[in-house]
Design an enzyme around this catalytic site. Structure first.
Site, PDB file in Angstrom:
ATOM      1  N   PRO A 128       0.818  -1.210   0.000  1.00  0.00           N
ATOM      2  CA  PRO A 128       0.000   0.000   0.000  1.00  0.00           C
ATOM      3  C   PRO A 128       0.852   1.260   0.000  1.00  0.00           C
ATOM      4  O   PRO A 128       1.898   1.324   0.650  1.00  0.00           O
ATOM      5  CB  PRO A 128      -0.812  -0.120   1.302  1.00  0.00           C
ATOM      6  N   GLY A 152      -6.473  -2.458 -10.572  1.00  0.00           N
ATOM      7  CA  GLY A 152      -7.867  -2.055 -10.610  1.00  0.00           C
ATOM      8  C   GLY A 152      -8.018  -0.597 -10.219  1.00  0.00           C
ATOM      9  O   GLY A 152      -7.046   0.167 -10.192  1.00  0.00           O
ATOM     10  N   ASP A 153      -9.243  -0.203  -9.876  1.00  0.00           N
ATOM     11  CA  ASP A 153      -9.520   1.187  -9.518  1.00  0.00           C
ATOM     12  C   ASP A 153      -8.748   1.626  -8.280  1.00  0.00           C
ATOM     13  O   ASP A 153      -8.443   2.810  -8.122  1.00  0.00           O
ATOM     14  CB  ASP A 153     -11.021   1.371  -9.269  1.00  0.00           C
ATOM     15  N   GLY A 449     -13.652   2.222  -4.132  1.00  0.00           N
ATOM     16  CA  GLY A 449     -13.307   0.828  -3.890  1.00  0.00           C
ATOM     17  C   GLY A 449     -12.343   0.590  -2.752  1.00  0.00           C
ATOM     18  O   GLY A 449     -12.010  -0.559  -2.450  1.00  0.00           O
TER      19      GLY A 449
END
Length: 473
Positions: A128, A152-153, A449
């Protein structure tokens, strides 16, 4: 007493059977797709020779595979500078979706970029905020024509909020276009862009078109609206969605099945959540959308015609060839003012125009607000949403309105067929700003998300935008 118990049991069995019938065909169809995908990749060809390395993708552990793929990707020889048509900064999340992003780049994206004479600098994210930290501090962003993301998003969200921390954020946002190759479970931004140009919303078509655009020397980019978000302890830039309740829980609680089921995890968890339905006490405040003379327009441009720095320089130069002091001051202070709506046409929740503010305090089943048409490839969540438009499409379901759990199952499945907003228990409205205050615990607040740790979230439309790869010439 016995008769009452039997009656309750029969009613419970009846609605459970109804739920199972509603979901069974969808789940069977999606699991059949997963099995066919697994069967197609189960036969080991052992080795593929590519980019000076040998890749075997089925005879070793994920860690070993990722290590070898990363080594092959980073050891590639870029095209000569004098022949180069463009330059991309590439972020690859090896753990997104089913974990095939490194393989996709090594075997497909990389070779296509090489063939198109497009150079690239690769960052394989290790956890992250890796991409966020790179984009927050990278001094030479101006030399790139764009950013390409294999994830992804969630990684797009992380990248944008890394840029938001820069002093030149509002120069970078519209001039550094973002390309996406779908590797995550949620690809709402990509699907929203591609659907505008008629791409069929299925996994194969979306991937093929995304690859074509991302690796084409004639790629074009266009505007996507950007939104200001404020939570209890942080401010964000957002482009896609705000969720709390049913759909947020489905998204986050199904994360454990990300690698095994991919985006089909949403269907399976949707069935489980429909059986075990919850309600959440909260306060929702919003301002209905009124354009008031602001008409968003899309800026379409060629990705490789100019670098980001050249586009920034062009935006600075006026007809007399100089930049006014007031313009520079405006750009420098936009970062400080990002916690407020950057528009004279919209007002933050809690402003003086109380007659236009709607407040609902109740038990909710679901609150979901989107700024784009799609949240996945299954079907448009907000069919009328446009990429450059700065309105928020808010929908919510109150516990007192749903009737039975079967209605929730019908709602989730209706999304795929674009009929969910027609259901009588679903309320939907276009807003310019909204505020959610969580009163009861138990659900996740999800932004684009990603889970955000907050009990209050405010969202407002702005006049700012980002640029996203969208088509080819």
């Amino acid at each position: 007493m016995f008769i009452v118990v039997v009656t309750i049991f029969e009613n419970y069995t009846q609605w459970y059977s109804s739920l199972l019938t509603i979901f069974s065909l969808t789940i069977k169809r999606k699991l059949k797709t997963i099995r066919s995908m697994q069967d197609s990749t189960s036969k080991c060809t052992c080795t593929e020779h590519h980019m000076g390395g040998t890749i075997c993708c089925c005879c070793r552990s994920d860690a070993e595979e990722n290590e070898q793929l990363t080594s092959v990707i980073l050891s590639r020889k870029p095209p000569p500078q004098e022949q180069c048509r463009g330059n991309l900064l590439v972020f690859i999340n090896p753990n997104s979706g089913t974990g095939k992003s490194l393989e996709t780049f090594a075997n497909t994206v990389g070779p296509k970029l090489d063939k198109s004479l497009i150079r690239y600098e690769v960052v394989v994210t290790t956890g992250p905020n890796h991409a966020r930290n790179v984009l927050m501090t990278k001094a030479d962003l101006g030399k790139f024509n764009g950013v390409l993301i294999l994830s992804g998003d969630g990684l797009v969200f992380e990248a944008l909020n890394g840029i938001l921390c820069r002093e030149d954020a509002f120069r970078i946002f519209p001039t550094l276009p973002i390309g996406i190759v779908p590797s995550g479970s949620g690809n709402g931004l990509l699907c929203s862009v591609l659907s505008k140009y008629g791409t069929k919303m299925n996994e194969k078509s979306v991937m093929e078109r995304a690859l074509e655009i991302a690796t084409s020397p004639t790629a074009k980019a266009e505007s996507v609206a950007l939104y200001s978000v404020k939570t209890d302890n942080q401010s964000y830039a957002s482009f896609l969605s705000i969720g709390w309740g049913l759909m947020a829980d489905i998204d986050i609680d199904s994360e454990k099945w990300r690698k095994s089921l991919g985006h089909h995890r949403f269907t399976v968890m949707g069935f489980i959540r429909s059986c075990n339905l919850r309600s959440y006490k909260g306060r929702l405040t919003y301002r209905p959308y009124k354009p008031k003379g602001f008409h968003p327009s899309s800026n379409v441009f060629s990705v490789y015609e100019k670098t980001t720095q050249q586009r920034i320089d062009d935006s600075k130069v006026k007809t007399n060839g100089s930049v006014s002091d007031s313009e520079e001051e405006t750009m420098e202070t936009k970062f400080q003012n990002w916690t407020l709506p950057d528009s004279d046409e919209t007002l933050a929740v809690g402003s003086s125009d109380l007659e236009e503010t709607v407040v609902i305090e109740d038990n909710f089943v679901n609150i979901y607000a989107v700024t784009l048409s799609h949240i996945a490839a299954d079907g448009p969540f907000a069919p009328s949403a446009k990429l450059e438009d700065n309105r928020i499409h808010l929908s919510y379901i109150l516990w007192k309105d749903i009737g039975t759990r079967v209605n929730i199952a019908k709602y989730l499945l209706a999304i795929e067929h674009e009929t969910h907003l027609d259901l009588p228990f679903v309320k939907h409205v276009e807003v310019s700003s909204m505020k959610l205050e969580v009163i009861s615990e138990g659900s996740h607040v999800v932004l684009d998300g990603e889970v955000v740790d907050t009990k209050t979230i405010e969202v407002a439309s702005t006049k700012n935008h980002i640029s996203v790869f969208s088509s080819t010439a």
